[in-house]
Design a protein around this motif. Structure first.
Motif, PDB file in Angstrom:
ATOM      1  N   ALA A   1       1.014  -1.150  -0.076  1.00 11.99           N
ATOM      2  CA  ALA A   1       0.159   0.136  -0.139  1.00 11.99           C
ATOM      3  C   ALA A   1       0.905   1.319   0.022  1.00 11.99           C
ATOM      4  O   ALA A   1       2.021   1.329   0.419  1.00 11.99           O
TER       5      ALA A   1
ATOM      6  N   ARG B   1     -12.498   5.987   8.119  1.00  8.13           N
ATOM      7  CA  ARG B   1     -12.750   4.899   7.016  1.00  8.13           C
ATOM      8  C   ARG B   1     -14.089   4.243   7.123  1.00  8.13           C
ATOM      9  O   ARG B   1     -14.512   4.119   8.066  1.00  8.13           O
TER      10      ARG B   1
ATOM     11  N   VAL C   1     -11.601  -3.251   6.966  1.00  8.21           N
ATOM     12  CA  VAL C   1     -10.322  -3.096   7.604  1.00  8.21           C
ATOM     13  C   VAL C   1     -10.041  -1.633   8.141  1.00  8.21           C
ATOM     14  O   VAL C   1     -10.120  -0.429   7.500  1.00  8.21           O
TER      15      VAL C   1
ATOM     16  N   PRO D   1      -5.004   9.380   3.153  1.00  7.99           N
ATOM     17  CA  PRO D   1      -5.566   8.960   1.681  1.00  7.99           C
ATOM     18  C   PRO D   1      -4.414   7.930   1.142  1.00  7.99           C
ATOM     19  O   PRO D   1      -3.261   7.969   1.625  1.00  7.99           O
ATOM     20  N   GLY D   2      -4.824   7.175   0.496  1.00  3.09           N
ATOM     21  CA  GLY D   2      -3.937   6.124  -0.103  1.00  3.09           C
ATOM     22  C   GLY D   2      -4.663   4.764  -0.369  1.00  3.09           C
ATOM     23  O   GLY D   2      -6.015   4.620  -0.377  1.00  3.09           O
TER      24      GLY D   2
ATOM     25  N   GLU E   1      -7.835  10.476  -6.926  1.00  2.00           N
ATOM     26  CA  GLU E   1      -9.161   9.542  -6.880  1.00  2.00           C
ATOM     27  C   GLU E   1      -9.947   9.579  -5.697  1.00  2.00           C
ATOM     28  O   GLU E   1     -11.148   9.630  -5.904  1.00  2.00           O
ATOM     29  N   GLU E   2      -9.150   9.844  -4.403  1.00  2.00           N
ATOM     30  CA  GLU E   2     -10.100   9.846  -3.172  1.00  2.00           C
ATOM     31  C   GLU E   2     -10.534  11.397  -2.857  1.00  2.00           C
ATOM     32  O   GLU E   2     -11.750  11.464  -2.143  1.00  2.00           O
TER      33      GLU E   2
ATOM     34  N   ASN F   1       2.448  -4.259   8.405  1.00  2.00           N
ATOM     35  CA  ASN F   1       1.302  -4.133   9.149  1.00  2.00           C
ATOM     36  C   ASN F   1       0.456  -5.465   8.941  1.00  2.00           C
ATOM     37  O   ASN F   1      -0.058  -5.578   7.812  1.00  2.00           O
TER      38      ASN F   1
ATOM     39  N   MET G   1      -2.538  -7.239  10.121  1.00  2.00           N
ATOM     40  CA  MET G   1      -3.787  -7.233  10.629  1.00  2.00           C
ATOM     41  C   MET G   1      -4.821  -8.297  10.998  1.00  2.00           C
ATOM     42  O   MET G   1      -5.803  -8.421   9.819  1.00  2.00           O
TER      43      MET G   1
ATOM     44  N   THR H   1       3.310  -1.197   4.276  1.00  2.00           N
ATOM     45  CA  THR H   1       2.804   0.214   3.907  1.00  2.00           C
ATOM     46  C   THR H   1       3.783   1.285   3.648  1.00  2.00           C
ATOM     47  O   THR H   1       4.797   1.679   4.498  1.00  2.00           O
TER      48      THR H   1
ATOM     49  N   LYS I   1     -16.233   4.606   0.751  1.00  2.00           N
ATOM     50  CA  LYS I   1     -14.965   4.113   1.635  1.00  2.00           C
ATOM     51  C   LYS I   1     -14.515   5.182   2.612  1.00  2.00           C
ATOM     52  O   LYS I   1     -13.863   4.893   3.505  1.00  2.00           O
TER      53      LYS I   1
ATOM     54  N   PHE J   1      -6.352   4.976  12.431  1.00  2.00           N
ATOM     55  CA  PHE J   1      -6.203   3.715  12.074  1.00  2.00           C
ATOM     56  C   PHE J   1      -4.816   3.076  12.891  1.00  2.00           C
ATOM     57  O   PHE J   1      -3.809   3.690  12.741  1.00  2.00           O
TER      58      PHE J   1
ATOM     59  N   PRO K   1      -2.371   1.228  11.887  1.00  2.00           N
ATOM     60  CA  PRO K   1      -0.763   1.380  11.471  1.00  2.00           C
ATOM     61  C   PRO K   1      -0.229   2.948  11.669  1.00  2.00           C
ATOM     62  O   PRO K   1       0.863   3.196  11.948  1.00  2.00           O
TER      63      PRO K   1
HETATM   64  P1  8DG Z   1      -7.649   0.694  -4.021  1.00  2.00           P
HETATM   65  O1  8DG Z   1      -8.220  -0.527  -4.229  1.00  2.00           O
HETATM   66  O2  8DG Z   1      -8.451   1.874  -4.533  1.00  2.00           O
HETATM   67  O3  8DG Z   1      -6.354   0.735  -4.496  1.00  2.00           O
HETATM   68  O4  8DG Z   1      -7.284   0.893  -2.461  1.00  2.00           O
HETATM   69  P2  8DG Z   1      -8.178   1.605  -1.323  1.00  2.00           P
HETATM   70  O5  8DG Z   1      -9.696   0.744  -1.195  1.00  2.00           O
HETATM   71  O6  8DG Z   1      -8.198   2.877  -1.417  1.00  2.00           O
HETATM   72  O7  8DG Z   1      -7.299   0.846  -0.258  1.00  2.00           O
HETATM   73  P3  8DG Z   1      -7.336   1.458   1.402  1.00  2.00           P
HETATM   74  O8  8DG Z   1      -7.775   0.335   2.403  1.00  2.00           O
HETATM   75  O9  8DG Z   1      -7.369   2.691   1.540  1.00  2.00           O
HETATM   76  O10 8DG Z   1      -5.508   1.031   1.399  1.00  2.00           O
HETATM   77  C1  8DG Z   1      -5.081   0.021   1.256  1.00  2.00           C
HETATM   78  C2  8DG Z   1      -4.250  -0.624   2.589  1.00  2.00           C
HETATM   79  O11 8DG Z   1      -3.260   0.339   3.130  1.00  2.00           O
HETATM   80  C3  8DG Z   1      -5.178  -0.700   3.617  1.00  2.00           C
HETATM   81  O12 8DG Z   1      -6.481  -1.522   3.588  1.00  2.00           O
HETATM   82  C4  8DG Z   1      -4.145  -0.737   4.918  1.00  2.00           C
HETATM   83  C5  8DG Z   1      -3.023  -0.074   4.247  1.00  2.00           C
HETATM   84  N1  8DG Z   1      -2.802   1.088   5.073  1.00  2.00           N
HETATM   85  C6  8DG Z   1      -2.074   1.429   6.322  1.00  2.00           C
HETATM   86  N2  8DG Z   1      -2.206   2.667   6.854  1.00  2.00           N
HETATM   87  C7  8DG Z   1      -2.976   3.336   5.887  1.00  2.00           C
HETATM   88  C8  8DG Z   1      -3.717   4.757   5.907  1.00  2.00           C
HETATM   89  O13 8DG Z   1      -3.197   5.611   7.016  1.00  2.00           O
HETATM   90  N3  8DG Z   1      -4.483   4.805   4.977  1.00  2.00           N
HETATM   91  C9  8DG Z   1      -4.905   4.168   4.059  1.00  2.00           C
HETATM   92  N4  8DG Z   1      -5.865   4.166   3.068  1.00  2.00           N
HETATM   93  N5  8DG Z   1      -4.458   2.987   4.067  1.00  2.00           N
HETATM   94  C10 8DG Z   1      -3.571   2.632   4.950  1.00  2.00           C
HETATM   95  O14 8DG Z   1      -1.249   0.535   6.641  1.00  2.00           O
END
Ligand code: 8DG
Ligand code: MG
Length: 152
Positions: A17, A33, A37, A45-46, A65-66, A82, A84, A95, A119, A136, A138
């Motif tokens: 991630a 979120r 998860v 964001p990510g 995107e977000e 991480n 989980m 991450t 989301k 969250f 992490p």
């Molecule tokens: P995508 O399918 O659009 O690529 O992904 P998403 O739906 O936006 O995934 P997400 O859950 O937001 O991010 C993927 C993973 O990243 C999440 O399940 C666990 C890890 N993650 C961390 N810390 C953080 C954080 O602070 N923010 C986000 N968004 N994800 C994080 O370990």
């Protein structure tokens, strides 16, 4: 996209991630979120690194995107592991944490939009010294460990 680390899969794998400390003044952008998860926790964001992408490309794509925000450059800060297994959807992420700074000038002001409301409950700027709770997992571990994205 569903993946091969969901509950019940015989061969789950760690995934990569990329998440972004988007900084403005003394504040960071966080959203609560809506997810299997870290549900109802505040996170950066990510999302998932896609095949062939650089960390920087992934950071810019996910933020756009977000939130609709266009980030310029971003830089690598750190990486954490991480695991989980206690979440409704068990998962394991490596991450990558990036940083990008947005201008505080009125001209450059960019207002985040909640482009994926299924989301996230919405994006807000939070002062680093007054972060919302719960964070969250992490992110919470990093903050408790003394990590500071402004001085890293
Ligand atoms: P995508 O399918 O659009 O690529 O992904 P998403 O739906 O936006 O995934 P997400 O859950 O937001 O991010 C993927 C993973 O990243 C999440 O399940 C666990 C890890 N993650 C961390 N810390 C953080 C954080 O602070 N923010 C986000 N968004 N994800 C994080 O370990
Ligand atoms: Mg995301």
């Amino acid at each position: 996209m569903e993946n091969n680390n969901s509950n019940g899969d015989p061969s789950p794998v760690p995934r990569v991630a990329v998440v972004v400390f988007l900084l403005k003044g003394r504040s960071v952008l966080l959203g609560r979120r809506r997810s299997a998860v870290g549900n109802a926790t505040f996170a950066l964001p990510g999302g998932h690194l896609e095949f062939g992408e650089s960390f920087e490309e992934c950071a810019a794509r996910e933020v756009k995107e977000e939130t609709g925000l266009e980030i310029g450059k971003s830089e690598f800060l750190t990486v954490t592991n991480n695991v989980m297994l206690e979440q409704p959807k068990k998962c394991h992420y490596v991450t990558i944490f990036m940083r990008s700074v947005v201008g505080v000038d009125a001209e450059e002001e960019q207002v985040p939009q909640n482009l994926e409301p299924h989301k996230c409950d919405g994006w807000e700027w939070y002062e680093w010294d007054h972060l919302p709770h719960p964070l969250f997992g992490p992110l919470e571990r990093m903050v408790k460990g003394g990590f500071n994205p402004f001085s890293s």
